[in-house]
Design an enzyme around this catalytic site. Structure first.
Site, PDB file in Angstrom:
ATOM      1  N   TYR A  17       0.868  -1.179   0.000  1.00 56.77           N
ATOM      2  CA  TYR A  17       0.000   0.000   0.000  1.00 56.77           C
ATOM      3  C   TYR A  17       0.896   1.217   0.000  1.00 56.77           C
ATOM      4  O   TYR A  17       1.863   1.279   0.755  1.00 56.77           O
ATOM      5  CB  TYR A  17      -0.889  -0.005   1.245  1.00 56.77           C
ATOM      6  N   ASP A  22       9.415   2.901  -0.867  1.00 56.98           N
ATOM      7  CA  ASP A  22       8.390   3.589  -0.073  1.00 56.98           C
ATOM      8  C   ASP A  22       8.693   3.303   1.400  1.00 56.98           C
ATOM      9  O   ASP A  22       8.326   2.253   1.926  1.00 56.98           O
ATOM     10  CB  ASP A  22       6.990   3.098  -0.455  1.00 56.98           C
ATOM     11  N   LYS A  67       4.914   9.731   8.371  1.00 57.90           N
ATOM     12  CA  LYS A  67       4.810   9.210   9.741  1.00 57.90           C
ATOM     13  C   LYS A  67       5.860   9.797  10.692  1.00 57.90           C
ATOM     14  O   LYS A  67       5.751  10.916  11.147  1.00 57.90           O
ATOM     15  CB  LYS A  67       4.856   7.682   9.702  1.00 57.90           C
TER      16      LYS A  67
HETATM   17  P1  KE4 Z   1      -0.609   8.509   4.423  1.00 54.41           P
HETATM   18  O1  KE4 Z   1      -1.145   9.189   3.200  1.00 54.41           O
HETATM   19  O2  KE4 Z   1      -1.649   7.690   5.134  1.00 54.41           O
HETATM   20  O3  KE4 Z   1       0.174   9.461   5.350  1.00 54.41           O
HETATM   21  O4  KE4 Z   1       0.545   7.471   3.979  1.00 54.41           O
HETATM   22  C1  KE4 Z   1       0.201   6.502   2.995  1.00 54.41           C
HETATM   23  C2  KE4 Z   1       1.180   5.348   3.088  1.00 54.41           C
HETATM   24  C3  KE4 Z   1       2.178   5.250   2.123  1.00 54.41           C
HETATM   25  N1  KE4 Z   1       3.080   4.246   2.159  1.00 54.41           N
HETATM   26  C4  KE4 Z   1       3.054   3.321   3.146  1.00 54.41           C
HETATM   27  C5  KE4 Z   1       4.087   2.222   3.157  1.00 54.41           C
HETATM   28  C6  KE4 Z   1       2.062   3.387   4.167  1.00 54.41           C
HETATM   29  O5  KE4 Z   1       2.054   2.444   5.149  1.00 54.41           O
HETATM   30  C7  KE4 Z   1       1.114   4.418   4.137  1.00 54.41           C
HETATM   31  C8  KE4 Z   1       0.011   4.537   5.159  1.00 54.41           C
HETATM   32  N2  KE4 Z   1      -0.060   3.481   6.111  1.00 54.41           N
HETATM   33  C9  KE4 Z   1      -1.372   3.198   6.689  1.00 54.41           C
HETATM   34  C10 KE4 Z   1      -1.198   2.051   7.698  1.00 54.41           C
HETATM   35  N3  KE4 Z   1      -1.034   0.821   7.066  1.00 54.41           N
HETATM   36  C11 KE4 Z   1      -1.969   4.406   7.313  1.00 54.41           C
HETATM   37  C12 KE4 Z   1      -3.185   4.125   8.186  1.00 54.41           C
HETATM   38  C13 KE4 Z   1      -4.429   4.631   7.567  1.00 54.41           C
HETATM   39  O6  KE4 Z   1      -4.597   4.495   6.337  1.00 54.41           O
HETATM   40  O7  KE4 Z   1      -5.257   5.162   8.343  1.00 54.41           O
END
Ligand code: KE4
Length: 430
Positions: free
Chosen positions: A144, A239, A267
């Site tokens: 993801y 990523d 994060k």
């Molecule tokens: P954000 O747009 O949510 O800040 O980041 C997206 C993203 C991009 N790349 C990786 C490897 C990620 O894990 C994420 C976001 N992670 C999720 C948890 N698996 C965020 C939690 C959520 O979607 O509420």
């Protein structure tokens, strides 16, 4: 546990926000039941609006590696915010943040701040396409990278939890430009590049998969992707939104000794504030506006308050032994859970690197996405709720990784293992 206040809030929320939440995984859809509403957090703990305390193994999905409401982070934000929340003109803290990231992650000769991991990854893909003049990108089943259109093709995390591999609203013409490989499949990657390598702008990969539970790269796999990208002139994009500053000070690329062309962050670099970033080779970043033609912008990018929270966190993680402590405690937790499950006769295994781990209700080994899917979700859901009722909060989905902070100490781990022994016994009795 009493959840009256959370229940009342959730009923209101359901009439006002899709699914009552501002991010799908928070809705408990895949584990069942209703989410609790947080009132505050401190150290390793979340406290909900009904006064229930939870040992928190999510830490806002990764940012809170130093612990919630760390005094140094709060003090940094408190100091900066009194001089203004956002200027829309450059400020010195952006320079300090860029200096810090480029120092700690040497593959990043330049960096651009954005406001989320999603912004970072969709900008990195645009840069890869713009810099190479090619349109196809490669991602991996179960990985993801945020909700950018090009990524919602066999996405992991929330998408996988929703069981919807492709999202409505993503034009087929765009989705067709996203090629999906199986993580850790050497042959598949070689074959794809042999067939389409000249059309591939970039490969984006979670160097350690944290969005289909937690899956480690096979020995040599990341190097294999690096070699293929070099051979065919595609860009390798790590990523590290989740793994960056989580699994080592220099991220997964430092752990595995791989130099990607671009890296995305999020994060931890925001310390709990909305921050993302992408960085990499100078010749690539120089092509981003206004120094180059590839456009990307953001009203709040690099705002002083977010920079202050991120910089205070990045300062804390550079303390001597910070990662050794995290790795030791995470291993104690994993060993303790595996031993408790074994005693209860439950098929269970864990994976992990430093302060990131995965729980599986099946026998190991977990070598890839297909193995991750073997985990018994019904048993995970029973485990999740049994632990929650005992004040231990794991990710509300079998397809997420868990995280420790520096504030998870012996007391928290012992309490977790004691609760787990009771819950495993309950599961075994069903
Ligand atoms: P954000 O747009 O949510 O800040 O980041 C997206 C993203 C991009 N790349 C990786 C490897 C990620 O894990 C994420 C976001 N992670 C999720 C948890 N698996 C965020 C939690 C959520 O979607 O509420």
């Amino acid at each position: 546990m009493n959840h009256d206040q959370s229940h009342a809030l959730f009923q209101q929320a359901l009439t006002l926000m899709p699914g009552g939440v501002n991010s799908p995984v928070r809705a408990f859809k895949s584990v069942g039941g209703e989410p609790f509403f947080a009132k505050r957090a401190e150290g390793a703990y979340l406290i909900d609006v009904d006064g229930n305390r939870y040992i928190d193994y999510i830490g806002s999905w990764g940012p809170m590696i130093a612990g919630h409401a760390h005094p140094a982070v709060i003090a940094a934000v408190d100091k900066v915010m009194r001089d203004g929340l956002s200027f829309g003109v450059p400020n010195a803290l952006e320079v300090t943040m860029a200096q810090t990231i480029t120092r700690l992650v040497p593959s990043c000769e330049m960096v651009r701040m954005v406001n989320s991991g999603t912004e970072a990854t969709l900008s990195a893909i645009r840069l890869a396409r713009g810099a190479t003049g090619r349109n196809r990108i490669v991602k991996f089943e179960g990985c993801y990278h945020g909700h950018g259109d090009s990524f919602l093709v066999k996405a992991g995390s929330g998408m996988l939890t929703l069981g919807v591999p492709n999202s409505p609203g993503v034009p087929k013409t765009l989705a067709d430009l996203t090629l999906t490989l199986t993580y850790n499949d050497f042959e598949g990657a070689t074959r794809l590049f042999a067939e389409l390598g000249e059309d591939i702008a970039g490969v984006i990969v979670e160097p350690i998969v944290g969005n289909a539970n937690c899956i480690l790269p096979a020995e040599g796999y990341l190097q294999h992707l690096r070699d293929l990208c070099t051979q065919y002139g595609s860009l390798l994009i790590f990523d590290e939104v989740m793994t960056g500053f989580r699994v080592a000070l220099g991220g997964a690329q430092a752990l595995y000794g791989i130099t990607p062309d671009l890296t995305t962050f999020g994060k931890i670099i925001g310390g709990g504030m909305p921050v993302g970033a992408y960085g990499g080779r100078r010749d690539l970043l120089a092509q981003i506006a206004p120094s180059g033609p590839i456009y990307q912008a953001g009203t709040l990018s690099g705002n002083p308050v977010a920079m202050a929270a991120g910089l205070a966190t990045l300062d804390l993680i550079q303390a001597p032994g910070f990662y050794d402590g995290l790795a030791k405690n995470t291993q104690i937790l994993r060993d303790g859970l595996e031993s408790a499950a074994k005693d209860a006769g439950i098929a269970f295994t864990t994976t992990g690197v430093c302060a990131m781990f995965g729980l599986y209700f099946c026998e190991g080994p977990i070598n890839g996405y297909a193995d991750a899917m073997r985990s018994d979700s019904a048993r995970f859901n029973r485990f999740f709720h049994g632990m929650l009722e005992r004040g231990v909060y794991f990710a509300p989905s079998a397809f997420e990784a868990g995280f420790l902070s520096a504030m998870h100490g012996d007391a928290e781990i012992e309490r977790t293992l004691s609760a787990a022994r009771a819950v495993f016994a309950e599961i075994a009795a069903v």
